[in-house]
Design a protein around this motif. Structure first.
Motif, mmCIF file in Angstrom:
data_model
loop_
_atom_site.group_PDB
_atom_site.id
_atom_site.type_symbol
_atom_site.label_atom_id
_atom_site.label_comp_id
_atom_site.label_asym_id
_atom_site.label_seq_id
_atom_site.Cartn_x
_atom_site.Cartn_y
_atom_site.Cartn_z
ATOM 1 N N ALA A 1 10.943 15.668 92.438
ATOM 2 C CA ALA A 1 11.064 14.595 91.568
ATOM 3 C C ALA A 1 12.528 13.958 91.819
ATOM 4 O O ALA A 1 12.673 12.756 91.852
ATOM 5 C CB ALA A 1 11.043 15.039 89.920
ATOM 6 N N LEU B 1 4.846 23.282 85.518
ATOM 7 C CA LEU B 1 5.340 22.650 86.701
ATOM 8 C C LEU B 1 6.302 23.659 87.514
ATOM 9 O O LEU B 1 6.722 24.752 86.838
ATOM 10 C CB LEU B 1 6.448 21.466 86.460
ATOM 11 C CG LEU B 1 5.904 20.216 85.722
ATOM 12 C CD1 LEU B 1 7.003 19.193 85.280
ATOM 13 C CD2 LEU B 1 5.106 19.575 86.857
ATOM 14 N N ASP C 1 8.270 21.137 92.239
ATOM 15 C CA ASP C 1 8.088 19.863 91.492
ATOM 16 C C ASP C 1 9.437 19.075 91.084
ATOM 17 O O ASP C 1 9.376 17.962 91.160
ATOM 18 C CB ASP C 1 6.978 20.120 90.291
ATOM 19 C CG ASP C 1 5.792 20.651 90.783
ATOM 20 O OD1 ASP C 1 5.368 20.063 91.591
ATOM 21 O OD2 ASP C 1 5.133 21.310 89.880
ATOM 22 N N THR C 2 10.227 19.715 90.640
ATOM 23 C CA THR C 2 11.677 19.178 90.144
ATOM 24 C C THR C 2 12.376 18.707 91.328
ATOM 25 O O THR C 2 13.023 17.616 91.097
ATOM 26 C CB THR C 2 12.386 20.023 89.223
ATOM 27 O OG1 THR C 2 12.611 21.261 90.155
ATOM 28 C CG2 THR C 2 11.654 20.455 87.831
ATOM 29 N N GLN D 1 12.678 17.478 80.149
ATOM 30 C CA GLN D 1 12.902 17.912 81.337
ATOM 31 C C GLN D 1 13.661 16.912 82.322
ATOM 32 O O GLN D 1 14.622 17.320 83.063
ATOM 33 C CB GLN D 1 11.502 18.167 82.106
ATOM 34 C CG GLN D 1 11.592 18.970 83.514
ATOM 35 C CD GLN D 1 12.328 20.093 83.807
ATOM 36 O OE1 GLN D 1 11.696 21.161 83.364
ATOM 37 N NE2 GLN D 1 13.729 20.206 84.070
ATOM 38 N N ALA D 2 13.470 15.585 82.143
ATOM 39 C CA ALA D 2 13.864 14.838 82.601
ATOM 40 C C ALA D 2 15.605 14.453 82.508
ATOM 41 O O ALA D 2 16.336 14.300 83.208
ATOM 42 C CB ALA D 2 13.293 13.161 82.279
ATOM 43 N N LEU E 1 13.163 9.861 86.452
ATOM 44 C CA LEU E 1 12.468 11.281 86.329
ATOM 45 C C LEU E 1 11.514 11.371 85.275
ATOM 46 O O LEU E 1 10.337 11.944 85.526
ATOM 47 C CB LEU E 1 13.682 12.098 86.133
ATOM 48 C CG LEU E 1 14.645 12.640 87.092
ATOM 49 C CD1 LEU E 1 15.895 13.052 86.838
ATOM 50 C CD2 LEU E 1 13.995 13.359 88.178
ATOM 51 N N ILE F 1 8.388 16.259 78.634
ATOM 52 C CA ILE F 1 8.840 15.541 79.705
ATOM 53 C C ILE F 1 9.910 14.917 79.778
ATOM 54 O O ILE F 1 10.971 15.042 80.656
ATOM 55 C CB ILE F 1 7.620 14.712 80.219
ATOM 56 C CG1 ILE F 1 6.382 15.248 80.731
ATOM 57 C CG2 ILE F 1 8.026 13.388 80.765
ATOM 58 C CD1 ILE F 1 5.201 14.273 80.792
ATOM 59 N N LYS G 1 3.018 12.831 87.399
ATOM 60 C CA LYS G 1 2.756 14.135 88.128
ATOM 61 C C LYS G 1 1.559 14.846 87.195
ATOM 62 O O LYS G 1 0.706 15.390 87.538
ATOM 63 C CB LYS G 1 3.903 14.909 88.013
ATOM 64 C CG LYS G 1 3.606 16.430 88.504
ATOM 65 C CD LYS G 1 3.319 16.340 90.005
ATOM 66 C CE LYS G 1 3.153 17.783 90.737
ATOM 67 N NZ LYS G 1 2.614 17.827 91.931
ATOM 68 N N LYS G 2 1.959 14.545 85.824
ATOM 69 C CA LYS G 2 1.101 15.187 84.774
ATOM 70 C C LYS G 2 0.038 14.341 84.358
ATOM 71 O O LYS G 2 -0.915 14.446 83.429
ATOM 72 C CB LYS G 2 1.921 15.436 83.454
ATOM 73 C CG LYS G 2 3.260 16.565 83.589
ATOM 74 C CD LYS G 2 2.606 17.751 84.118
ATOM 75 C CE LYS G 2 1.671 18.498 82.958
ATOM 76 N NZ LYS G 2 1.164 19.958 83.297
ATOM 77 N N HIS H 1 8.372 9.538 86.857
ATOM 78 C CA HIS H 1 7.810 10.509 87.753
ATOM 79 C C HIS H 1 6.982 11.678 87.261
ATOM 80 O O HIS H 1 5.789 12.018 87.826
ATOM 81 C CB HIS H 1 8.948 10.828 88.555
ATOM 82 C CG HIS H 1 8.450 11.695 89.855
ATOM 83 N ND1 HIS H 1 8.209 11.216 91.216
ATOM 84 C CD2 HIS H 1 8.211 13.082 89.908
ATOM 85 C CE1 HIS H 1 7.886 12.168 91.963
ATOM 86 N NE2 HIS H 1 7.921 13.541 91.330
ATOM 87 N N LEU H 2 7.646 12.331 86.330
ATOM 88 C CA LEU H 2 6.951 13.693 85.841
ATOM 89 C C LEU H 2 5.802 13.117 85.050
ATOM 90 O O LEU H 2 4.675 13.952 85.127
ATOM 91 C CB LEU H 2 8.049 14.307 84.884
ATOM 92 C CG LEU H 2 9.140 14.839 85.781
ATOM 93 C CD1 LEU H 2 10.238 15.481 84.717
ATOM 94 C CD2 LEU H 2 8.422 15.996 86.724
#
Length: 281
Positions: free
Chosen positions: A258, A250, A254-255, A220-221, A117, A217, A124-125, A120-121
């Protein structure tokens, strides 16, 4: 024992493979080349095999097979190669922990989910060298395995959670620090880059204004992985969902995306980093 004493004890038990420490010195040397990096890896057959498996895995989607270490270093990059070698080296070092204290399958599922995750995030960023955040996600809770090895009675006491008593609360009560604190301190003591341990050291920070993008990040992951794998455990982390998404710019979509993508990668990637620890599938 305090945090520093336990870290010193754990460091004597968990020793990184020589090839990983040599690789770090090589990459830190501005005069080193791709060939130098590839040569160090090639002298370690296990690391060579694992790196090629990683390069040809679901982590990457190269159109043609990667068949040599030099090619892997060229297409992945020297820093990313080190980060992935480090991931494998640490997980390989921790494979010696055999325990009935925790569900080891679930431990690695949570760790690899967090790693995927985070990567991936980061992508994404559009963050460069997203592998470092993969490593932070993968290693964010190695402190728990280390404590199980060096202070098993403490680890057992930290498991007595219920709906009113969270794991974070117990960790602080029993040890005076959290597993995340221990993970970051151990990684730092190994001499690994601050870009790896810094996001782990602030993982439980609730003041989002104090965190940089890397730390946001990984946080969040971590929260997504906890909900994905350990939703039944009272972790005790205060809700920060909307504020964290806003800080990262995000959306809920988006989540969800992910989670969908990383869950598809999860089983094969777990097998890459600890094939003996995950047998439930």
């Amino acid at each position: 024992m305090n945090l520093a004493e336990l870290v010193q004890q754990a460091e004597s038990v968990f020793v990184l493979p020589d090839s990983v420490t040599r690789l770090k010195s090589c990459i830190d040397d501005d005069a080193s080349s791709i060939d130098d990096v590839a040569e160090i890896i090639s002298f370690d057959p296990t690391l060579t095999s694992q790196l090629l498996k990683i390069a040809n895995s679901a982590l990457y989607q190269f159109t043609s097979p990667i068949e040599t270490v030099t090619k892997a270093v060229q297409v992945i990059g020297t820093r990313a190669t080190y980060d992935l070698a480090l991931s494998y080296g640490v997980s390989h070092t921790l494979k010696s922990v055999e325990t009935t204290i925790i569900d080891i399958d679930r431990f690695w599922e949570q760790s690899v989910s967090c790693a995927l995750l985070a990567k991936h995030l980061a992508e994404k960023k559009r963050i460069r060298e997203s592998e470092r955040l993969f490593v932070s996600g993968l290693l964010h809770n190695i402190g728990e395995l280390a404590i199980i090895k060096v202070a098993p009675d403490m680890a057992k006491r930290c498991l007595n959670t219920d709906k009113d008593t969270s794991s974070i609360y117990l960790q602080k009560e029993v040890m005076g620090f959290t597993y995340c604190d221990f993970s970051a301190a151990l990684i730092k003591d190994w001499g690994l880059p601050s870009s790896i341990y810094r996001p782990i050291s602030t993982l439980l920070e609730t003041d989002l204004s104090q965190l940089d993008t890397d730390a946001l990040i990984v946080k969040q992951a971590y929260l997504l992985a906890q909900d994905n794998v350990n939703a039944d455990i009272n972790v005790g982390y205060p809700p920060v969902g909307p504020a964290l998404l806003a800080a990262l710019k995000l959306t809920e979509d988006d989540t969800e995306s992910a989670l969908d993508e990383t869950n598809m990668q999860l089983i094969s990637v777990i097998q890459l980093f600890n094939p003996s620890a995950f047998n439930i599938f």
